[in-house]
Design an enzyme around this catalytic site. Structure first.
Site, PDB file in Angstrom:
ATOM      1  CB  SER A 123      -0.910  -0.002   1.221  1.00 20.41           C
ATOM      2  OG  SER A 123      -1.467  -1.304   1.314  1.00 20.41           O
ATOM      3  CD1 TRP A 165      -0.810  -8.080   4.250  1.00 20.50           C
ATOM      4  CD2 TRP A 165      -1.679  -6.084   3.668  1.00 20.50           C
ATOM      5  NE1 TRP A 165      -0.126  -7.212   5.070  1.00 20.50           N
ATOM      6  CE2 TRP A 165      -0.787  -6.026   4.679  1.00 20.50           C
ATOM      7  CE3 TRP A 165      -2.262  -5.382   3.515  1.00 20.50           C
ATOM      8  CZ2 TRP A 165      -0.410  -4.526   5.128  1.00 20.50           C
ATOM      9  CZ3 TRP A 165      -2.118  -4.132   3.751  1.00 20.50           C
ATOM     10  CH2 TRP A 165      -0.835  -3.815   5.015  1.00 20.50           C
ATOM     11  CG  ASP A 216      -5.213  -1.540   1.356  1.00 17.26           C
ATOM     12  OD1 ASP A 216      -5.405  -2.604   0.238  1.00 17.26           O
ATOM     13  OD2 ASP A 216      -4.484  -0.777   1.354  1.00 17.26           O
ATOM     14  CB  CYS A 254      -5.260  -0.187   5.920  1.00 18.61           C
ATOM     15  SG  CYS A 254      -3.623  -0.722   4.829  1.00 18.61           S
TER      16      CYS A 254
HETATM   17  P1  FAD Z   1       7.127 -14.310   0.736  1.00 18.10           P
HETATM   18  O1  FAD Z   1       8.437 -14.696   0.394  1.00 18.10           O
HETATM   19  O2  FAD Z   1       6.177 -13.855   0.030  1.00 18.10           O
HETATM   20  O3  FAD Z   1       6.884 -14.967   2.135  1.00 18.10           O
HETATM   21  C1  FAD Z   1       5.524 -14.997   2.593  1.00 18.10           C
HETATM   22  C2  FAD Z   1       5.048 -16.207   3.053  1.00 18.10           C
HETATM   23  O4  FAD Z   1       5.951 -16.777   3.823  1.00 18.10           O
HETATM   24  C3  FAD Z   1       3.783 -16.382   3.827  1.00 18.10           C
HETATM   25  O5  FAD Z   1       3.023 -17.271   3.054  1.00 18.10           O
HETATM   26  C4  FAD Z   1       3.800 -16.419   5.110  1.00 18.10           C
HETATM   27  O6  FAD Z   1       2.903 -16.993   5.586  1.00 18.10           O
HETATM   28  C5  FAD Z   1       5.026 -17.276   5.314  1.00 18.10           C
HETATM   29  N1  FAD Z   1       6.001 -17.349   6.595  1.00 18.10           N
HETATM   30  C6  FAD Z   1       6.098 -16.324   7.295  1.00 18.10           C
HETATM   31  N2  FAD Z   1       6.858 -16.369   8.201  1.00 18.10           N
HETATM   32  C7  FAD Z   1       7.300 -17.560   8.015  1.00 18.10           C
HETATM   33  C8  FAD Z   1       8.165 -18.407   8.616  1.00 18.10           C
HETATM   34  N3  FAD Z   1       8.830 -18.121   9.692  1.00 18.10           N
HETATM   35  N4  FAD Z   1       8.632 -19.699   8.242  1.00 18.10           N
HETATM   36  C9  FAD Z   1       8.074 -20.127   6.941  1.00 18.10           C
HETATM   37  N5  FAD Z   1       7.200 -19.481   6.335  1.00 18.10           N
HETATM   38  C10 FAD Z   1       6.824 -18.228   6.633  1.00 18.10           C
HETATM   39  N6  FAD Z   1       3.041  -5.693   3.392  1.00 18.10           N
HETATM   40  C11 FAD Z   1       3.657  -4.784   4.045  1.00 18.10           C
HETATM   41  O7  FAD Z   1       4.716  -4.788   4.725  1.00 18.10           O
HETATM   42  N7  FAD Z   1       3.474  -3.290   3.885  1.00 18.10           N
HETATM   43  C12 FAD Z   1       2.108  -3.155   3.194  1.00 18.10           C
HETATM   44  O8  FAD Z   1       1.612  -1.803   2.837  1.00 18.10           O
HETATM   45  C13 FAD Z   1       1.692  -4.001   2.487  1.00 18.10           C
HETATM   46  N8  FAD Z   1       0.419  -3.897   1.670  1.00 18.10           N
HETATM   47  C14 FAD Z   1      -0.175  -4.766   1.122  1.00 18.10           C
HETATM   48  C15 FAD Z   1      -1.271  -4.900   0.334  1.00 18.10           C
HETATM   49  C16 FAD Z   1      -1.891  -5.775  -0.448  1.00 18.10           C
HETATM   50  C17 FAD Z   1      -2.987  -5.308  -1.472  1.00 18.10           C
HETATM   51  C18 FAD Z   1      -1.604  -6.952  -0.237  1.00 18.10           C
HETATM   52  C19 FAD Z   1      -1.944  -8.001  -1.015  1.00 18.10           C
HETATM   53  C20 FAD Z   1      -0.298  -7.275   0.355  1.00 18.10           C
HETATM   54  C21 FAD Z   1       0.207  -6.353   1.143  1.00 18.10           C
HETATM   55  N9  FAD Z   1       1.468  -6.560   1.897  1.00 18.10           N
HETATM   56  C22 FAD Z   1       2.022  -5.403   2.643  1.00 18.10           C
HETATM   57  C23 FAD Z   1       1.888  -7.671   2.050  1.00 18.10           C
HETATM   58  C24 FAD Z   1       3.011  -7.992   0.934  1.00 18.10           C
HETATM   59  O9  FAD Z   1       2.411  -8.112  -0.371  1.00 18.10           O
HETATM   60  C25 FAD Z   1       3.956  -9.179   0.846  1.00 18.10           C
HETATM   61  O10 FAD Z   1       2.946 -10.270   1.120  1.00 18.10           O
HETATM   62  C26 FAD Z   1       4.895  -9.408   2.206  1.00 18.10           C
HETATM   63  O11 FAD Z   1       5.629  -8.286   1.999  1.00 18.10           O
HETATM   64  C27 FAD Z   1       5.671 -10.808   2.360  1.00 18.10           C
HETATM   65  O12 FAD Z   1       6.114 -10.749   1.162  1.00 18.10           O
HETATM   66  P2  FAD Z   1       7.600 -11.460   0.905  1.00 18.10           P
HETATM   67  O13 FAD Z   1       7.854 -11.577  -0.377  1.00 18.10           O
HETATM   68  O14 FAD Z   1       8.603 -10.870   1.766  1.00 18.10           O
HETATM   69  O15 FAD Z   1       7.410 -12.870   1.583  1.00 18.10           O
HETATM   70  P1  NAP Z   2       1.987  -6.355  14.050  1.00 13.75           P
HETATM   71  O1  NAP Z   2       3.310  -5.603  14.281  1.00 13.75           O
HETATM   72  O2  NAP Z   2       1.902  -7.811  13.764  1.00 13.75           O
HETATM   73  O3  NAP Z   2       0.636  -5.993  14.538  1.00 13.75           O
HETATM   74  C1  NAP Z   2       0.598  -4.665  14.832  1.00 13.75           C
HETATM   75  C2  NAP Z   2      -0.073  -4.522  16.131  1.00 13.75           C
HETATM   76  O4  NAP Z   2      -1.397  -4.873  16.003  1.00 13.75           O
HETATM   77  C3  NAP Z   2       0.508  -4.944  17.342  1.00 13.75           C
HETATM   78  O5  NAP Z   2       0.427  -4.274  18.516  1.00 13.75           O
HETATM   79  C4  NAP Z   2      -0.130  -6.347  17.465  1.00 13.75           C
HETATM   80  O6  NAP Z   2      -0.283  -6.822  18.817  1.00 13.75           O
HETATM   81  C5  NAP Z   2      -1.662  -6.017  16.873  1.00 13.75           C
HETATM   82  N1  NAP Z   2      -2.795  -7.167  16.819  1.00 13.75           N
HETATM   83  C6  NAP Z   2      -2.249  -8.407  16.921  1.00 13.75           C
HETATM   84  N2  NAP Z   2      -3.600  -8.896  16.620  1.00 13.75           N
HETATM   85  C7  NAP Z   2      -4.294  -8.081  16.395  1.00 13.75           C
HETATM   86  C8  NAP Z   2      -5.851  -8.251  16.476  1.00 13.75           C
HETATM   87  N3  NAP Z   2      -6.497  -9.288  16.306  1.00 13.75           N
HETATM   88  N4  NAP Z   2      -6.538  -7.399  16.229  1.00 13.75           N
HETATM   89  C9  NAP Z   2      -6.090  -5.822  16.460  1.00 13.75           C
HETATM   90  N5  NAP Z   2      -4.686  -5.645  16.506  1.00 13.75           N
HETATM   91  C10 NAP Z   2      -3.906  -6.741  16.687  1.00 13.75           C
HETATM   92  O7  NAP Z   2       1.861  -5.505  12.571  1.00 13.75           O
HETATM   93  P2  NAP Z   2       2.609  -5.544  11.173  1.00 13.75           P
HETATM   94  O8  NAP Z   2       4.187  -5.796  11.423  1.00 13.75           O
HETATM   95  O9  NAP Z   2       1.886  -4.601  10.394  1.00 13.75           O
HETATM   96  O10 NAP Z   2       2.274  -7.288  10.763  1.00 13.75           O
HETATM   97  C11 NAP Z   2       0.938  -7.493   9.685  1.00 13.75           C
HETATM   98  C12 NAP Z   2       0.842  -9.181   9.421  1.00 13.75           C
HETATM   99  O11 NAP Z   2       2.048  -9.326   8.576  1.00 13.75           O
HETATM  100  C13 NAP Z   2       0.873  -9.923  10.572  1.00 13.75           C
HETATM  101  O12 NAP Z   2      -0.040 -10.987  10.341  1.00 13.75           O
HETATM  102  C14 NAP Z   2       2.429 -10.442  10.823  1.00 13.75           C
HETATM  103  O13 NAP Z   2       2.421 -11.621  11.250  1.00 13.75           O
HETATM  104  C15 NAP Z   2       2.846 -10.166   9.348  1.00 13.75           C
HETATM  105  N6  NAP Z   2       4.246 -10.037   9.405  1.00 13.75           N
HETATM  106  C16 NAP Z   2       5.263 -10.959   9.977  1.00 13.75           C
HETATM  107  C17 NAP Z   2       6.405 -10.839   9.814  1.00 13.75           C
HETATM  108  C18 NAP Z   2       7.476 -11.811  10.094  1.00 13.75           C
HETATM  109  O14 NAP Z   2       8.341 -11.699  10.602  1.00 13.75           O
HETATM  110  N7  NAP Z   2       7.125 -12.995  10.439  1.00 13.75           N
HETATM  111  C19 NAP Z   2       7.020  -9.688   9.436  1.00 13.75           C
HETATM  112  C20 NAP Z   2       6.027  -8.616   9.043  1.00 13.75           C
HETATM  113  C21 NAP Z   2       4.753  -8.874   8.977  1.00 13.75           C
HETATM  114  P3  NAP Z   2       0.541  -8.095  19.366  1.00 13.75           P
HETATM  115  O15 NAP Z   2       1.318  -7.635  20.346  1.00 13.75           O
HETATM  116  O16 NAP Z   2      -0.784  -8.883  19.977  1.00 13.75           O
HETATM  117  O17 NAP Z   2       1.138  -8.715  18.315  1.00 13.75           O
END
Ligand code: FAD
Ligand code: NAP
Length: 373
Positions: free
Chosen positions: A154, A370, A368, A323
């Site tokens: 986004s 995901w 918006d 969002c």
């Molecule tokens: P990928 O290579 O795609 O890997 C992600 C996958 O790995 C997921 O299936 C997840 O479940 C899995 N995974 C996560 N942790 C682990 C783990 N520990 N071990 C194994 N598998 C794991 N993201 C943002 O940060 N900011 C935004 O503003 C934003 N806007 C978005 C808007 C839209 C409309 C959509 C669809 C998505 C948006 N996203 C946003 C999410 C973003 O598109 C990507 O999905 C996100 O950054 C992860 O992509 P990646 O290629 O880094 O990870």
């Molecule tokens: P985030 O840091 O995961 O969450 C932002 C805030 O929302 C935190 O305070 C979180 O609290 C809270 N939250 C958790 N569950 C909620 C719920 N049900 N309703 C309302 N608030 C809630 O946010 P983000 O970094 O934007 O990540 C968004 C998504 O992307 C998550 O699903 C996250 O798992 C995934 N993500 C994963 C990684 C990774 O390293 N694996 C990195 C980026 C994003 P808590 O203290 O409870 O978490």
């Protein structure tokens, strides 16, 4: 510790965008990941190959020489969970009977496949490393891989500030791999986090169908709900309001509900938002979820406290935006809004569903969202 990055890109002069648009990023696989493939197939990074198309190779660059390194970096998804077909093929190229059996076992039942492969996100490459006796040829490996998908973000800026400058707010996906094999790094978020100033990125702009845009009338009140990286589009909205205000437009009230873990950790854009509040562009309602000795507070808890004020603002024509996480947060926020309406109006569940649907049809309630799965 989680890391979130603010990344700015300059678009070519002819390109622009609107607040609320998405940017699609064509990422590259990391060198580290590509090196794993090179090691497994005993290939040199500079090696050049030419593929003559089979129907299964339509996603690959065909009939021209290409470096293996480029092919593996830019064309194929290397970390997707292994599909059933990939597992069948891995087994068929494995001569060692016990290993063949182990691979076949993974697709012996739906439950086994879901439990041992999908849920753990075990990739074909992981299994090729686990089973060095598997003799799958490199060409077959390539053919079986899905094409590298663009990732969407986004946009977190407004073109009113600078028409061809786009920013993103990227949560870096990096954690212990669910498969138990070291660290998992998401492709695009780590690619973006690793960019240096001056690098070129392949990208495109997409306007979502949902109507996630500022209202035409700047006096329309706004309710914006965006915890974590869900704040992204609202930064763009607030930037736009700042320019509109300077140009003399009257602004309706705007409320941003933002939640994060801790003030000293992930209070994204804090200083900017403080200034925007001082300038009368927005009222920020913040909550924190990981404060020592304090209960978790989420955005929906704040919405619940402000319920009646919000319902009356919506009745005055406010637009509501959500969002961020679509798996848990967005449905819980939606339920909170419905419960507020039901309590305030003495309305039934059917009536609150109808109310929200109407707002949605009028594009006054837009999402918006995901999911990370
Ligand atoms: P990928 O290579 O795609 O890997 C992600 C996958 O790995 C997921 O299936 C997840 O479940 C899995 N995974 C996560 N942790 C682990 C783990 N520990 N071990 C194994 N598998 C794991 N993201 C943002 O940060 N900011 C935004 O503003 C934003 N806007 C978005 C808007 C839209 C409309 C959509 C669809 C998505 C948006 N996203 C946003 C999410 C973003 O598109 C990507 O999905 C996100 O950054 C992860 O992509 P990646 O290629 O880094 O990870
Ligand atoms: P985030 O840091 O995961 O969450 C932002 C805030 O929302 C935190 O305070 C979180 O609290 C809270 N939250 C958790 N569950 C909620 C719920 N049900 N309703 C309302 N608030 C809630 O946010 P983000 O970094 O934007 O990540 C968004 C998504 O992307 C998550 O699903 C996250 O798992 C995934 N993500 C994963 C990684 C990774 O390293 N694996 C990195 C980026 C994003 P808590 O203290 O409870 O978490």
């Amino acid at each position: 510790l989680r890391s979130t990055r603010h990344i700015e890109l300059e678009l070519p002069d002819s390109k622009t965008y609107k607040e609320g648009d998405h940017i699609g990023i064509l990422p590259k696989n990391s060198q580290e990941l590509v090196q794993r493939v090179l090691n497994r197939f005993d290939l040199q990074p500079q090696a050049v190959i030419k593929m003559n198309g089979s129907p299964h190779m339509a996603h690959l660059p065909l009939d021209r020489p290409i470096r293996v390194m480029e092919l593996l970096s830019s064309y194929v998804e290397l970390q997707d969970s292994a599909s059933r077909l990939q597992l069948r093929e891995l087994a068929s190229y494995t001569v060692c009977p016990p290993h063949k059996k182990e691979l076949e076992l993974l697709i012996s039942s739906d439950e086994m496949y879901k439990e041992q492969v999908l849920r753990k996100r075990v990739a074909m490459l992981d299994l090729l490393e686990d089973y060095p006796a598997c003799e799958m040829p490199f060409e077959r490996f390539l053919e079986l891989l899905p094409s590298l998908k663009p990732r969407y973000y986004s946009i977190s800026s407004s073109p009113k500030v600078k028409a061809n400058r786009v920013s993103m707010t990227v949560g870096v996906v990096k954690a212990s791999a669910w498969s138990g094999r070291g660290e998992y790094k998401g492709v695009a978020s780590n690619y973006l986090a690793g960019l240096r100033q001056g690098d070129t990125v392949a990208c495109f702009i997409r306007t979502p169908q949902s109507g996630f845009q500022l209202p035409d009338d700047s006096q329309t009140p706004l309710i914006m709900v965006g915890p974590g990286t869900g704040i992204a589009p609202f930064r763009g909205f607030i930037q736009a309001r700042s320019v509109l205000k300077k140009e003399g437009s009257a602004l309706g009230e705007a409320h941003l509900y933002f939640g994060c873990r801790r003030p000293d950790h992930d209070d994204l854009y804090k200083e900017e938002l403080d200034q925007a509040e001082k300038a009368g562009l927005v009222t920020v309602h913040r909550c924190y979820s990981r404060m020592e000795d304090e209960p978790k507070v989420y955005v929906q808890h704040l919405l619940n406290q402000d319920a009646q004020k919000l319902i009356s603002l919506i009745e005055k024509g406010a637009h509501v935006y959500i969002c961020g996480d679509g798996a848990q947060m967005a449905p819980e926020v939606e339920n909170t809004l419905r419960a507020a309406y039901e309590a305030g109006k003495g309305a039934s569940q059917e009536a609150s569903a109808e109310w929200l649907k109407k707002l949605q049809d009028q594009k006054r309630y837009v999402k918006d969202v995901w999911t990370g799965m």
